[in-house]
Design a protein around this motif. Sequence first.
Motif, short mmCIF file in Angstrom:
data_model
loop_
_atom_site.label_atom_id
_atom_site.label_comp_id
_atom_site.label_asym_id
_atom_site.label_seq_id
_atom_site.Cartn_x
_atom_site.Cartn_y
_atom_site.Cartn_z
N TYR A 43 -4.46 6.54 -15.01
CA TYR A 43 -5.02 7.66 -14.25
C TYR A 43 -4.19 8.90 -14.57
CZ TYR A 43 -7.44 4.35 -11.17
OH TYR A 43 -8.24 3.37 -10.66
N GLY A 55 0.80 -1.23 0.00
CA GLY A 55 0.00 0.00 0.00
C GLY A 55 0.83 1.27 0.00
N GLY A 71 2.15 2.70 -2.59
CA GLY A 71 1.91 3.51 -3.80
C GLY A 71 2.68 3.03 -5.02
N LYS A 72 3.28 1.82 -4.95
CA LYS A 72 4.11 1.34 -6.06
C LYS A 72 3.27 1.15 -7.34
CE LYS A 72 5.38 -2.34 -3.71
NZ LYS A 72 4.64 -2.17 -2.47
N1 LIG Z 1 -8.61 1.45 -7.02
C1 LIG Z 1 -8.36 1.99 -5.84
N2 LIG Z 1 -9.28 2.74 -5.22
C2 LIG Z 1 -9.04 3.29 -4.02
N3 LIG Z 1 -7.88 3.19 -3.36
C3 LIG Z 1 -6.90 2.46 -3.92
C4 LIG Z 1 -7.10 1.81 -5.18
N4 LIG Z 1 -5.97 1.15 -5.51
C5 LIG Z 1 -5.11 1.38 -4.49
N5 LIG Z 1 -5.66 2.15 -3.55
C6 LIG Z 1 -5.02 2.65 -2.32
O1 LIG Z 1 -3.89 3.42 -2.68
C7 LIG Z 1 -2.80 3.15 -1.84
C8 LIG Z 1 -1.59 2.70 -2.68
O2 LIG Z 1 -1.95 1.50 -3.32
P1 LIG Z 1 -0.97 0.76 -4.32
O3 LIG Z 1 -1.71 -0.38 -4.93
O4 LIG Z 1 -0.36 1.75 -5.23
O5 LIG Z 1 0.14 0.24 -3.32
P2 LIG Z 1 1.29 -0.83 -3.57
O6 LIG Z 1 2.49 -0.27 -2.94
O7 LIG Z 1 1.37 -1.20 -5.00
O8 LIG Z 1 0.71 -2.04 -2.71
P3 LIG Z 1 0.95 -3.61 -2.93
O9 LIG Z 1 2.36 -3.87 -2.60
O10 LIG Z 1 0.03 -4.22 -1.95
O11 LIG Z 1 0.59 -3.93 -4.35
C9 LIG Z 1 -3.26 2.10 -0.84
O12 LIG Z 1 -3.63 2.77 0.34
C10 LIG Z 1 -4.49 1.49 -1.49
O13 LIG Z 1 -5.42 1.11 -0.53
#
Ligand SMILES: Nc1ncnc2c1ncn2[C@@H]1O[C@H](COP(=O)(O)OP(=O)(O)OP(=O)(O)O)[C@@H](O)[C@H]1O
Length: 602
Positions: free
Chosen positions: A392, A378, A380-381
């Motif tokens: 987006y 989570g 933001g990657k």
């Molecule tokens: N479609 C969405 N709608 C609302 N919030 C989202 C959505 N996708 C991600 N988020 C939120 O945005 C934040 C970043 O998410 P992101 O998927 O970019 O993280 P990540 O680092 O890739 O996580 P992971 O390692 O679990 O894949 C998180 O708090 C997540 O809950």
Amino acid sequence: MIRYAKLLAELLRLSWRLHPLPTAGLLALRLATVPTTPAMALALRAAVDGIVHRDPGTAAAGAAVAVIAYAVGMYLRSLADTLEVMIGDRIGTLHIRRHIEEHLARLDGLEHLERTDLLDRITVLRGAGWRLNHAPWQAVAAGCDALRLGLLLLLLAAVTPWLLLLLGFAAAPLWFDQRGQRSIVDAETRTAEAFRLQRHLFNLATAAAGGKELRVSGAGPEIARRQRQAWEAAVDGRFRARLRAAAWSVAGWTLYTAGFATGLVLLIDRTAHGQATAGDLVLAVTVAVTLRNAVQETLFAVSHTTSGRTVVEPLLWLRDYVATSRSTGRRTPPATLRAGITLDRVAFTYPGTGRPALDDFSCHLPAGAVVAVVGEYGSGKTTLVKLLTKLYPPDRGRIEVDGVDLADLATTEWRARISAAFQDFGRFHIPFGETVGIGDLTHLHDTGRITDAVHAADARPLVDRLPDGLDTQLGRQFDGVDLSEGQWQRTALARASMRTDPLLFVLDEPTASLDAPSEHHIFRRYLVRARELAARTGAITVIVSHRFSTVTGADHILVLHQGRLVERGTHDELLAAGGRYANLYNIQATAYRRPASDVPMM
Ligand SMILES: Nc1ncnc2c1ncn2[C@@H]1O[C@H](COP(=O)(O)OP(=O)(O)OP(=O)(O)O)[C@@H](O)[C@H]1O
């Protein structure tokens, strides 16, 4: 209203283009039914006056014409109804669905599909697409019925203009009916979310994908309870709206019946006082009786046309939305990257959430570099990857590709220069070769290119085990082969290897479902591929990974924490800095060396 009429005309043109003869036939039949009832009333008057004046020839001819007009009217109407169903079936929901899908496909990003107002409209359209087919024909029927009603009223006026007052009474049910329809439309839109929720829960409870978890956790009854609750909320709202509409309708008809009774008394009085002939009385009674049916049919057709608005309105809304939401970028991406991609104070918050997923994010990704993005769950990657792939637009800040704002690049052209494997990869239930080939549609059936992509993803052994090799149908639902999670992931990797000249190569947790040796092997391969692409087009490879050991060979490592870039550098630089990266790397490295019981939970 004009837009509504235009859309109905467009649907009629679609019917004409696909099935010209039946369409012309149906229009002709609907028009031919218009004069049959007035003709029958006139013939009956002639028959009765013939009897009164002792003219058997006129009486017999009048009676014969009345019977024929009645029979022809019935026959033409039933033929028209049958033809309408046939045309509806042939055009089917398919064309309408395709029409809707084509509009949705024109939306570049993902944010649209997370907007509840858009989802509400799609729910209505998906469930009632077939009503769109019938909407123009209901409008034609309403027009023809109104024409017939006009002719009948002319006949009444000829007996006494007072009878035209019946029209006022006839209009009452129309007005009341429309009020009722409006409350149904409101209720359907209001309850669309609950309806969507119940369908989602139903799919969750019945699909094989979540079946294991539901059974083990015992959450099945809870899902069923929630589904029932959502269903009841949706149905309850709609049921009450329909009840209200029915009450409005009854009120309208009561008014009409009162007017009809008054007209009848007036008519009998005029005949008794010699102001009308017996034939006139029969004509007026025949018209007044059929007028009731004519009004009912007209109202029915009009109310069906207006209820067609429940699906026409969302479609019009969707078209406007697509027209105003399309990306305006027109510029072509460079043939090769020279400088790279720069993010300048980029911020992004998902629609409907309060916390930014990325905030004040600035960095430069040099052309030809292999960039690893790491951080906790989570952090933001994936969001970063979504912004780079233009799924987006950033809320704030700029992303530049060789100095050109990404927003100014034509989205489809930019995407055509991206290869990407996402962690939530698609499972396409089509032949294996195609599921890889769609990674580059221009080479969908290019066996050579597909074989190379399969090789790049180290998926050759998988293909060798498939009963029909590349032609093997995937998905048990379609009598095909089901793949394991790791095999599906390899397929996604192969798909991402189809394009040979990307400018951006994204691997978002590409090996999460693979075992450690496979992961290691794949990463080595993809590093080689990244270097080849860099030499060919200056491509930047972005690798998102949780396992730090896999990204040590990257040129740049970006460390994210709660949507912010907190560290950057090479593996050695970050280790030497002794910060967040070094800490997390050491925890993982220790975890691999120590027995499981000694390892702290992250
Ligand atoms: N479609 C969405 N709608 C609302 N919030 C989202 C959505 N996708 C991600 N988020 C939120 O945005 C934040 C970043 O998410 P992101 O998927 O970019 O993280 P990540 O680092 O890739 O996580 P992971 O390692 O679990 O894949 C998180 O708090 C997540 O809950």
